[in-house]
Design an enzyme around this catalytic site. Structure first.
Site, mmCIF file in Angstrom:
data_model
loop_
_atom_site.group_PDB
_atom_site.id
_atom_site.type_symbol
_atom_site.label_atom_id
_atom_site.label_comp_id
_atom_site.label_asym_id
_atom_site.label_seq_id
_atom_site.Cartn_x
_atom_site.Cartn_y
_atom_site.Cartn_z
ATOM 1 N N GLY A 95 -5.922 8.691 -9.431
ATOM 2 C CA GLY A 95 -4.896 8.128 -8.550
ATOM 3 C C GLY A 95 -4.815 6.618 -8.724
ATOM 4 O O GLY A 95 -5.283 6.073 -9.736
ATOM 5 N N GLY A 96 -4.224 5.958 -7.736
ATOM 6 C CA GLY A 96 -3.991 4.516 -7.842
ATOM 7 C C GLY A 96 -5.264 3.720 -8.067
ATOM 8 O O GLY A 96 -5.319 2.854 -8.960
ATOM 9 N N ALA A 97 -6.305 3.992 -7.285
ATOM 10 C CA ALA A 97 -7.552 3.224 -7.412
ATOM 11 C C ALA A 97 -8.196 3.497 -8.765
ATOM 12 O O ALA A 97 -8.655 2.579 -9.455
ATOM 13 C CB ALA A 97 -8.504 3.592 -6.277
ATOM 14 N N THR A 147 0.859 -1.177 0.000
ATOM 15 C CA THR A 147 0.000 0.000 0.000
ATOM 16 C C THR A 147 0.898 1.231 0.000
ATOM 17 O O THR A 147 2.123 1.107 -0.179
ATOM 18 C CB THR A 147 -1.031 -0.106 1.151
ATOM 19 O OG1 THR A 147 -1.845 1.059 1.124
ATOM 20 C CG2 THR A 147 -0.400 -0.252 2.516
ATOM 21 N N LYS A 199 3.428 0.950 -3.919
ATOM 22 C CA LYS A 199 2.802 0.177 -5.006
ATOM 23 C C LYS A 199 3.547 0.273 -6.346
ATOM 24 O O LYS A 199 3.446 -0.628 -7.163
ATOM 25 C CB LYS A 199 1.358 0.651 -5.221
ATOM 26 C CG LYS A 199 0.395 0.184 -4.151
ATOM 27 C CD LYS A 199 -1.027 0.586 -4.525
ATOM 28 C CE LYS A 199 -2.010 0.155 -3.460
ATOM 29 N NZ LYS A 199 -3.395 0.418 -3.838
ATOM 30 N N ASP A 249 -6.961 -4.485 -7.190
ATOM 31 C CA ASP A 249 -7.943 -3.422 -6.891
ATOM 32 C C ASP A 249 -9.030 -3.345 -7.974
ATOM 33 O O ASP A 249 -10.222 -3.346 -7.666
ATOM 34 C CB ASP A 249 -7.254 -2.055 -6.805
ATOM 35 C CG ASP A 249 -6.577 -1.839 -5.462
ATOM 36 O OD1 ASP A 249 -6.933 -2.531 -4.488
ATOM 37 O OD2 ASP A 249 -5.689 -0.963 -5.389
ATOM 38 N N GLY A 273 -18.130 0.657 -1.704
ATOM 39 C CA GLY A 273 -16.760 0.167 -1.876
ATOM 40 C C GLY A 273 -16.389 -1.049 -1.041
ATOM 41 O O GLY A 273 -15.272 -1.574 -1.170
HETATM 42 N N1 LIG Z 1 -12.660 -0.176 -1.816
HETATM 43 C C1 LIG Z 1 -11.426 -0.575 -2.005
HETATM 44 O O1 LIG Z 1 -11.104 -1.759 -2.029
HETATM 45 C C2 LIG Z 1 -10.350 0.438 -2.260
HETATM 46 C C3 LIG Z 1 -9.111 0.030 -2.810
HETATM 47 C C4 LIG Z 1 -8.132 1.014 -3.037
HETATM 48 C C5 LIG Z 1 -8.402 2.337 -2.702
HETATM 49 N N2 LIG Z 1 -9.613 2.660 -2.154
HETATM 50 C C6 LIG Z 1 -9.924 4.059 -1.814
HETATM 51 O O2 LIG Z 1 -9.804 4.826 -2.983
HETATM 52 C C7 LIG Z 1 -9.522 6.185 -2.627
HETATM 53 C C8 LIG Z 1 -8.408 6.711 -3.518
HETATM 54 O O3 LIG Z 1 -7.229 5.991 -3.225
HETATM 55 P P1 LIG Z 1 -5.949 6.140 -4.174
HETATM 56 O O4 LIG Z 1 -4.965 5.134 -3.704
HETATM 57 O O5 LIG Z 1 -6.365 6.169 -5.592
HETATM 58 O O6 LIG Z 1 -5.450 7.605 -3.731
HETATM 59 P P2 LIG Z 1 -4.532 8.592 -4.571
HETATM 60 O O7 LIG Z 1 -3.630 7.845 -5.484
HETATM 61 O O8 LIG Z 1 -3.958 9.521 -3.553
HETATM 62 O O9 LIG Z 1 -5.568 9.411 -5.500
HETATM 63 C C9 LIG Z 1 -6.520 10.287 -4.931
HETATM 64 C C10 LIG Z 1 -7.437 10.826 -6.022
HETATM 65 O O10 LIG Z 1 -8.436 11.620 -5.384
HETATM 66 C C11 LIG Z 1 -8.416 12.935 -5.948
HETATM 67 N N3 LIG Z 1 -8.774 13.897 -4.893
HETATM 68 C C12 LIG Z 1 -8.464 13.816 -3.576
HETATM 69 N N4 LIG Z 1 -8.970 14.876 -2.910
HETATM 70 C C13 LIG Z 1 -9.619 15.636 -3.846
HETATM 71 C C14 LIG Z 1 -10.370 16.841 -3.793
HETATM 72 N N5 LIG Z 1 -10.556 17.496 -2.649
HETATM 73 N N6 LIG Z 1 -10.909 17.329 -4.938
HETATM 74 C C15 LIG Z 1 -10.744 16.658 -6.109
HETATM 75 N N7 LIG Z 1 -10.047 15.510 -6.227
HETATM 76 C C16 LIG Z 1 -9.490 15.001 -5.111
HETATM 77 C C17 LIG Z 1 -7.011 13.132 -6.454
HETATM 78 O O11 LIG Z 1 -7.021 14.124 -7.435
HETATM 79 P P3 LIG Z 1 -5.643 14.865 -7.923
HETATM 80 O O12 LIG Z 1 -4.968 13.910 -8.870
HETATM 81 O O13 LIG Z 1 -6.143 16.089 -8.566
HETATM 82 O O14 LIG Z 1 -4.848 15.101 -6.658
HETATM 83 C C18 LIG Z 1 -6.735 11.721 -7.031
HETATM 84 O O15 LIG Z 1 -7.333 11.594 -8.281
HETATM 85 C C19 LIG Z 1 -9.177 6.157 -1.125
HETATM 86 O O16 LIG Z 1 -10.312 6.613 -0.412
HETATM 87 C C20 LIG Z 1 -8.943 4.689 -0.841
HETATM 88 O O17 LIG Z 1 -9.274 4.344 0.486
HETATM 89 C C21 LIG Z 1 -10.581 1.747 -1.941
#
Ligand SMILES: NC(=O)c1ccc[n+]([C@@H]2O[C@H](COP(=O)([O-])OP(=O)(O)OC[C@H]3O[C@@H](n4cnc5c(N)ncnc54)[C@H](OP(=O)(O)O)[C@@H]3O)[C@@H](O)[C@H]2O)c1
Length: 286
Positions: free
Chosen positions: A133-135, A67, A71, A107, A249
């Site tokens: 982002g990653g997800a 994580t 990753k 994921d 989710g």
């Molecule tokens: N359900 C599951 O199994 C699972 C698995 C993995 C992740 N997740 C969840 O998925 C979510 C994202 O995780 P990640 O690893 O992809 O995180 P990440 O790589 O940090 O990406 C975050 C994303 O959210 C956007 N963002 C965050 N705050 C924002 C705001 N205030 N306004 C507009 N855009 C915003 C970011 O946009 P910018 O690019 O513009 O910064 C980016 O696109 C988390 O909540 C995580 O817990 C869930």
């Protein structure tokens, strides 16, 4: 026959990692299947991943989850990648095959399974993903590989969003489009599946939701959220008000954990048990 006191080891490397709930469901699944495995939740600081991966091999661990922030960097230490992990460029699961490390990204696959559980397939569909982002990367790539005809990415940081669109155009057959995440952005009416793949709404910020024009969500759309610790996010509540089918989710989290379990043990995962313990953990049982 002499007794074996050694357990097989799997686990997760990350930082921060203290609040990662994956071990709860994996350990429950091992107990359910009478497997002598232990899931270790291990804090690995940025810069220490190489040593951690060497340690993982030395301990003959069966596998590991990665994580934040490991990753992408973990790719350097792997022998082989799944086709999807290669395209996504990130790995959340490593399987130790007799000392050869194989990287997978579960994921997006877990997400697709959670759609399928609701009778929805991305094949032939137009998918709009909020986030890059990653997800979001994993979800967008897996939807495209599963036959989505078009994937639209809405993201705040333009460069990151456009990079994902270029990746989809170059590495999959789906049409791809970027839309900047401006306040009150419309969701295209052609959208069949809309996904919030940002971290907006993650506990404790449960009153937050992506700033989109919710009146452009219609009852013919399926609307999914990646937030796993709140099944009724504001985003999903707004979509439900407009008659859309909603998918939270939790299913994605359980399904990706089940895929990890099966790759490490070769045993079919007790998905219902895993879902129940996670609901207990998040106080979601009614
Ligand atoms: N359900 C599951 O199994 C699972 C698995 C993995 C992740 N997740 C969840 O998925 C979510 C994202 O995780 P990640 O690893 O992809 O995180 P990440 O790589 O940090 O990406 C975050 C994303 O959210 C956007 N963002 C965050 N705050 C924002 C705001 N205030 N306004 C507009 N855009 C915003 C970011 O946009 P910018 O690019 O513009 O910064 C980016 O696109 C988390 O909540 C995580 O817990 C869930």
């Amino acid at each position: 026959m002499s007794k074996c006191y050694r357990s097989e080891l799997v686990g997760a490397f990350g930082c921060p990692i203290d609040e990662n709930p994956t071990g709860v469901m994996e350990e429950a699944a091992f107990r359910e299947k009478n497997l002598d495995y232990r899931y270790l939740t291990v804090k690995v600081n940025p810069g220490d991943l190489q040593a951690a991966m060497e340690g993982m091999k030395a301990f003959q661990m069966k596998g590991i989850n990665l994580t934040i922030p490991h990753k992408v960097e973990v790719l350097k230490y792997l022998d082989e990648l799944s086709p999807a992990a290669e395209i996504i460029g990130a790995v959340n699961t490593v399987i130790n095959r007799e000392g050869r490390l194989y990287g997978e990204n579960t994921d997006g696959k877990g997400f697709i399974q959670s759609l399928e559980e609701e009778g929805i397939s991305p094949s032939g569909k137009r998918v709009t993903v909020i986030g890059a982002g990653g997800a979001a990367r994993a979800i967008a790539v897996e939807c495209a590989l599963a036959g989505a005809v078009k994937v639209t990415i809405i993201n705040r940081e333009e460069e990151r969003g456009k990079e994902l669109v270029d990746l989809l155009k170059n590495k999959t057959r789906a049409e791809a489009q970027f839309i900047p995440f401006l306040s009150g952005v419309d969701i295209a009416q052609e959208t069949d599946i809309l996904v919030n793949a940002t971290s907006i709404g993650l506990y404790p910020d449960c009153d937050q939701k992506p700033d989109i024009n919710y009146d452009t969500i219609t009852s013919r759309m399926a609307v999914a959220d990646v937030i796993f610790n709140d099944p009724n996010t504001q985003f999903l509540a707004e979509a439900k008000k407009r008659g859309a089918k909603v998918i939270n989710g939790l299913g994605m989290l359980v399904n990706q954990g089940a895929l990890n379990f099966e790759m490490w043990t070769g045993v079919k995962a007790p998905v219902d048990v895993m879902k129940r313990v996670l609901k207990e953990e998040f106080n979601l049982l009614g």
